[in-house]
Design a protein around this motif. Structure first.
Motif, PDB file in Angstrom:
ATOM      1  N   MET A 136       0.833  -1.206   0.000  1.00 22.49           N
ATOM      2  CA  MET A 136       0.000   0.000   0.000  1.00 22.49           C
ATOM      3  C   MET A 136       0.870   1.260   0.000  1.00 22.49           C
ATOM      4  N   ARG A 137       1.944   1.237   0.824  1.00 21.88           N
ATOM      5  CA  ARG A 137       2.811   2.411   0.890  1.00 21.88           C
ATOM      6  C   ARG A 137       3.505   2.637  -0.457  1.00 21.88           C
ATOM      7  N   ARG A 138       3.988   1.550  -1.060  1.00 20.90           N
ATOM      8  CA  ARG A 138       4.648   1.682  -2.364  1.00 20.90           C
ATOM      9  C   ARG A 138       3.671   2.210  -3.412  1.00 20.90           C
ATOM     10  N   ASP A 139       2.483   1.611  -3.441  1.00 19.42           N
ATOM     11  CA  ASP A 139       1.475   2.056  -4.410  1.00 19.42           C
ATOM     12  C   ASP A 139       1.023   3.478  -4.115  1.00 19.42           C
ATOM     13  N   PHE A 140       0.946   3.821  -2.818  1.00 16.05           N
ATOM     14  CA  PHE A 140       0.477   5.148  -2.453  1.00 16.05           C
ATOM     15  C   PHE A 140       1.461   6.218  -2.930  1.00 16.05           C
ATOM     16  N   ASP A 141       2.766   5.890  -2.877  1.00 18.05           N
ATOM     17  CA  ASP A 141       3.763   6.841  -3.383  1.00 18.05           C
ATOM     18  C   ASP A 141       3.539   7.101  -4.873  1.00 18.05           C
TER      19      ASP A 141
END
Length: 306
Positions: free
Chosen positions: A244-249
């Protein structure tokens, strides 16, 4: 209907308990010594019988309902009484040795750690000694598997033993009752009774300890499974959180691009609109607003939401 009442009558030498071809014992009967033969009804499930028999002076005999009785409540009564016993005489019939209900009940007795003696009653109905030998071998093998030890097995005819004690002594040898009677007297002498009295609570304590240890072990196993499941869930959540964090970036970069394009269109719009040559157009508020929404804002909210 293995002949438990008949056996007790033969052991005492008197017809104290009722006998029949159908299950006749509907409650636990405790036989004790008394100056007269009497019956005291404690409740629906427990009767106290007294009789002037020397054997009962220091020993109580408990006659229980059969495991294969039609009324299933009998088995519950018997099961609840077993933990209090010091010696179990497990009586089966020569015509139906070791029924399924008897097998299941013997397992319960084994779990309580009781001293068990197996008695084959009604051997007088058998045709020959070969039939008896087969029955004894069958009982010996099955009982050894259930109890973990080779049990004492005594084949008898309670009917002939009682007849012998009541005036037909020629039937005594045929009844084969003497070895069993001697075993009972030797096992329940004063020193042996004391030993059994100590072993009884130890056996009950051991049974309860093993039962609760088994329960706790099973519950600990379930908890371990739950812990492993929680660890898996937490690991999956960590992976999901990282993704989620990677995609959110990436998504934030996309939103930045959309906003940057909005900013560029806005600057272009103001450069072209805020001029002295369009001063009369600028006073038309609604028109300017519509142009701004159409040319600058456009589909920015939808793109950001997406």
């Amino acid at each position: 209907n293995a002949g438990k009442s008949a056996f007790i009558n033969a052991l005492l030498g008197k017809s104290i308990l009722k006998e029949g071809v159908t299950p006749t014992t509907t409650q636990v009967n405790v036989l004790r010594y008394g100056e007269t033969q009497d019956r005291q009804i404690i409740n629906d499930h427990l009767h106290i019988l007294t009789a002037p028999v020397d054997f009962l002076a220091e020993i109580s005999i408990v006659d229980t309902p059969g495991t294969n009785a039609v009324i299933r409540e009998h088995e519950n009564i018997t099961s609840n009484f077993v933990p209090r016993s010091d010696l179990v005489l497990f009586i089966t019939s020569a015509d139906r040795p070791f029924t399924e209900s008897e097998r299941a009940f013997l397992e319960k007795i084994r779990d309580w750690g009781k001293k068990v003696v197996i008695i084959i009653n009604k051997i007088d109905i058998l045709q020959n000694d070969d039939d008896l030998a087969q029955i004894q071998a069958f009982l010996n093998d099955n009982a050894r598997l259930l109890l973990g030890i080779t049990p004492d097995i005594y084949p008898i005819s309670a009917r002939k033993a009682l007849q012998a004690k009541q005036g037909q002594p020629h039937l005594w040898n045929e009844s084969r009752f003497e070895p069993l009677e001697k075993f009972i007297h030797d096992t329940l002498d004063e020193s042996s009774r004391l030993r059994l009295k100590f072993l009884n609570p130890l056996g009950v304590g051991k049974h309860l300890t093993e039962r609760y240890i088994k329960t706790l072990t099973e519950r600990m196993g379930l908890l371990q499974d739950d812990f492993r499941m929680l660890e898996d869930v937490e690991a999956q959540l960590d992976e999901y959180r990282t993704d989620m964090r990677r995609d959110f970036d990436f998504r934030l970069s996309d939103v930045d691009n959309v906003l940057y394009e909005l900013e560029q269109r806005g600057e272009t719009y103001f450069d072209e609109t805020i001029r002295l040559g369009r001063v009369f157009d600028l006073v038309k508020k609604e028109r300017i607003q519509r142009e701004f929404e159409t040319q600058v804002v456009s589909d920015v909210p939808q793109r950001i939401e997406k």
